[in-house]
Design a protein around this motif. Structure first.
Motif, PDB file in Angstrom:
ATOM      1  N   LEU A 142      26.510  34.782  41.819  1.00  0.00           N
ATOM      2  CA  LEU A 142      27.655  34.198  41.132  1.00  0.00           C
ATOM      3  C   LEU A 142      28.384  35.230  40.275  1.00  0.00           C
ATOM      4  N   ALA A 143      27.631  36.214  39.774  1.00  0.00           N
ATOM      5  CA  ALA A 143      28.235  37.261  38.953  1.00  0.00           C
ATOM      6  C   ALA A 143      28.871  38.363  39.795  1.00  0.00           C
ATOM      7  N   GLY A 144      28.693  38.318  41.110  1.00  0.00           N
ATOM      8  CA  GLY A 144      29.227  39.371  41.961  1.00  0.00           C
ATOM      9  C   GLY A 144      28.396  40.630  41.929  1.00  0.00           C
ATOM     10  N   LEU A 145      27.136  40.526  41.494  1.00  0.00           N
ATOM     11  CA  LEU A 145      26.235  41.671  41.462  1.00  0.00           C
ATOM     12  C   LEU A 145      25.381  41.753  42.720  1.00  0.00           C
ATOM     13  N   LEU A 146      25.343  40.685  43.453  1.00  0.00           N
ATOM     14  CA  LEU A 146      24.567  40.614  44.698  1.00  0.00           C
ATOM     15  C   LEU A 146      25.398  39.846  45.710  1.00  0.00           C
ATOM     16  N   ARG A 147      25.616  40.448  46.858  1.00  0.00           N
ATOM     17  CA  ARG A 147      26.439  39.782  47.876  1.00  0.00           C
ATOM     18  C   ARG A 147      25.583  38.795  48.660  1.00  0.00           C
TER      19      ARG A 147
ATOM     20  N   ARG B 285      30.378  31.192  51.307  1.00  0.00           N
ATOM     21  CA  ARG B 285      31.629  31.486  50.616  1.00  0.00           C
ATOM     22  C   ARG B 285      31.481  31.169  49.137  1.00  0.00           C
ATOM     23  N   LEU B 286      32.025  32.046  48.296  1.00  0.00           N
ATOM     24  CA  LEU B 286      32.055  31.841  46.853  1.00  0.00           C
ATOM     25  C   LEU B 286      33.489  32.063  46.407  1.00  0.00           C
ATOM     26  N   ALA B 287      34.096  31.063  45.790  1.00  0.00           N
ATOM     27  CA  ALA B 287      35.521  31.129  45.470  1.00  0.00           C
ATOM     28  C   ALA B 287      35.782  30.758  44.018  1.00  0.00           C
ATOM     29  N   TRP B 288      36.754  31.455  43.427  1.00  0.00           N
ATOM     30  CA  TRP B 288      37.241  31.138  42.088  1.00  0.00           C
ATOM     31  C   TRP B 288      38.712  30.751  42.213  1.00  0.00           C
ATOM     32  N   ASN B 289      39.008  29.537  41.787  1.00  0.00           N
ATOM     33  CA  ASN B 289      40.380  29.023  41.861  1.00  0.00           C
ATOM     34  C   ASN B 289      40.938  29.142  43.276  1.00  0.00           C
ATOM     35  N   GLY B 290      40.075  28.863  44.254  1.00  0.00           N
ATOM     36  CA  GLY B 290      40.482  28.846  45.645  1.00  0.00           C
ATOM     37  C   GLY B 290      40.467  30.186  46.343  1.00  0.00           C
ATOM     38  N   ARG B 291      40.165  31.266  45.611  1.00  0.00           N
ATOM     39  CA  ARG B 291      40.208  32.602  46.204  1.00  0.00           C
ATOM     40  C   ARG B 291      38.797  33.182  46.281  1.00  0.00           C
ATOM     41  N   GLU B 292      38.441  33.719  47.419  1.00  0.00           N
ATOM     42  CA  GLU B 292      37.138  34.344  47.607  1.00  0.00           C
ATOM     43  C   GLU B 292      36.955  35.469  46.586  1.00  0.00           C
ATOM     44  N   VAL B 293      35.850  35.424  45.843  1.00  0.00           N
ATOM     45  CA  VAL B 293      35.664  36.389  44.753  1.00  0.00           C
ATOM     46  C   VAL B 293      35.554  37.821  45.265  1.00  0.00           C
TER      47      VAL B 293
ATOM     48  N   GLU C  43      37.342  39.244  47.363  1.00  0.00           N
ATOM     49  CA  GLU C  43      38.646  39.845  47.615  1.00  0.00           C
ATOM     50  C   GLU C  43      39.082  40.738  46.453  1.00  0.00           C
ATOM     51  N   ASP C  44      38.631  40.410  45.238  1.00  0.00           N
ATOM     52  CA  ASP C  44      38.952  41.220  44.061  1.00  0.00           C
ATOM     53  C   ASP C  44      37.793  41.097  43.087  1.00  0.00           C
ATOM     54  N   LEU C  45      36.745  41.855  43.352  1.00  0.00           N
ATOM     55  CA  LEU C  45      35.522  41.746  42.570  1.00  0.00           C
ATOM     56  C   LEU C  45      35.744  42.183  41.122  1.00  0.00           C
TER      57      LEU C  45
ATOM     58  N   ALA D 137      38.412  41.743  39.291  1.00  0.00           N
ATOM     59  CA  ALA D 137      39.026  40.628  38.574  1.00  0.00           C
ATOM     60  C   ALA D 137      37.985  39.563  38.252  1.00  0.00           C
ATOM     61  N   HIS D 138      37.050  39.344  39.172  1.00  0.00           N
ATOM     62  CA  HIS D 138      35.989  38.359  38.927  1.00  0.00           C
ATOM     63  C   HIS D 138      35.110  38.809  37.769  1.00  0.00           C
ATOM     64  N   HIS D 139      34.739  40.064  37.738  1.00  0.00           N
ATOM     65  CA  HIS D 139      33.904  40.582  36.648  1.00  0.00           C
ATOM     66  C   HIS D 139      34.614  40.450  35.299  1.00  0.00           C
ATOM     67  N   ASP D 140      35.927  40.593  35.296  1.00  0.00           N
ATOM     68  CA  ASP D 140      36.684  40.524  34.047  1.00  0.00           C
ATOM     69  C   ASP D 140      36.678  39.127  33.437  1.00  0.00           C
ATOM     70  N   GLN D 141      36.421  38.109  34.239  1.00  0.00           N
ATOM     71  CA  GLN D 141      36.517  36.744  33.733  1.00  0.00           C
ATOM     72  C   GLN D 141      35.152  36.104  33.461  1.00  0.00           C
ATOM     73  N   LEU D 142      34.098  36.927  33.399  1.00  0.00           N
ATOM     74  CA  LEU D 142      32.782  36.343  33.164  1.00  0.00           C
ATOM     75  C   LEU D 142      31.965  37.173  32.199  1.00  0.00           C
ATOM     76  N   ARG D 143      30.946  36.527  31.630  1.00  0.00           N
ATOM     77  CA  ARG D 143      29.896  37.192  30.876  1.00  0.00           C
ATOM     78  C   ARG D 143      28.570  36.796  31.536  1.00  0.00           C
ATOM     79  N   TYR D 144      27.749  37.813  31.783  1.00  0.00           N
ATOM     80  CA  TYR D 144      26.461  37.585  32.447  1.00  0.00           C
ATOM     81  C   TYR D 144      25.344  38.096  31.551  1.00  0.00           C
ATOM     82  N   LEU D 145      24.325  37.268  31.352  1.00  0.00           N
ATOM     83  CA  LEU D 145      23.142  37.677  30.599  1.00  0.00           C
ATOM     84  C   LEU D 145      21.907  37.431  31.458  1.00  0.00           C
ATOM     85  N   GLY D 146      21.253  38.528  31.832  1.00  0.00           N
ATOM     86  CA  GLY D 146      20.030  38.425  32.611  1.00  0.00           C
ATOM     87  C   GLY D 146      18.808  38.356  31.716  1.00  0.00           C
ATOM     88  N   HIS D 147      17.678  38.798  32.235  1.00  0.00           N
ATOM     89  CA  HIS D 147      16.435  38.725  31.469  1.00  0.00           C
ATOM     90  C   HIS D 147      16.374  39.769  30.357  1.00  0.00           C
TER      91      HIS D 147
END
Length: 216
Positions: A49-54, A59-67, A69-71, A73-83
């Motif tokens: 979901l974070a775009g760190l693993l394909r 299909r994974l889409a944000w606002n109708g667009r496959e993430v 296509e512009d990874l 931009a996807h990273h810019d709109q999220l915060r990810y906290l792992g272990h």
């Protein structure tokens, strides 16, 4: 239209299939709880979901667009906290947050707000190396709240937290949702929140996809 949605996602790590046929859709203000036993694939799904693993398929889409296509931009709109908390041992609590705020061109008020949100103001001048495990987790969570992005992805965020800190985290997530944000949280003990969508990873048994269907 759902803001964030997955269709028929499948994940393979090495030669091991983790999950397959996974679907979900989240609208504005949505909360997705990823549940399942250890090793079920919750962390792998969050990384997808974070775009760190394909994903291997789907299909994974944000606002109708496959993430994919512009990874960026996807990273810019999220915060990810792992272990891991990624706390720098030489930086103070405030310096850690100031570093990330500067990278995002955020005002100092954002740092003060994040410190207060997770009861870190009195620890602001304490170096990371002197923090307890719970304090490091609170600092990492405070970092997630810096600035405004629509998507939070949190992997077992309550680990190491006391009851008061869990309440603070739940309040932060609730406020994020009210402001129009979304959150996906991996948990095996549950998480407080109104009307969550629960996705049990072990309901999507792993199968190896046909090699012709692989995305990579």
């Amino acid at each position: 239209m759902p803001l964030f949605e997955a269709s028929d996602l499948g994940c393979v790590r090495g030669d091991r299939a983790i999950f397959a046929g996974l679907d979900f859709s989240l609208e504005t203000g949505g909360l997705l709880l990823l549940t399942g036993p250890n090793g079920a694939g919750k962390s792998s799904l969050l990384r997808v979901l974070a775009g760190l693993l394909r994903p291997a398929v789907g299909r994974l889409a944000w606002n109708g667009r496959e993430v994919w296509e512009d990874l960026g931009a996807h990273h810019d709109q999220l915060r990810y906290l792992g272990h891991g908390e990624a706390v720098k041992p030489a930086l103070t609590v405030a310096e850690d947050l100031q570093f990330w705020a500067a990278l995002r061109d955020l005002p100092g008020a954002e740092v003060e707000r994040a410190l207060a949100r997770f009861d870190l103001s009195e620890l602001a001048e304490r170096p990371g190396r002197l923090l307890s495990a719970g304090q490091k987790r609170r600092l990492a969570l405070a970092r997630v709240t810096l600035g405004k992005v629509p998507l939070w992805l949190l992997d077992e965020p309550t680990v190491g937290l006391d009851a008061a800190s869990v309440e603070r985290l739940a309040q932060a997530v609730a406020e994020h949702r009210v402001a129009g944000g979304l959150a996906a949280i991996a948990t095996h003990i549950g998480f407080p929140g109104e009307r969550p969508q629960v996705l049990a990873i072990d309901d999507f048994p792993p199968v190896l996809p046909d090699p012709e269907d692989l995305l990579w």
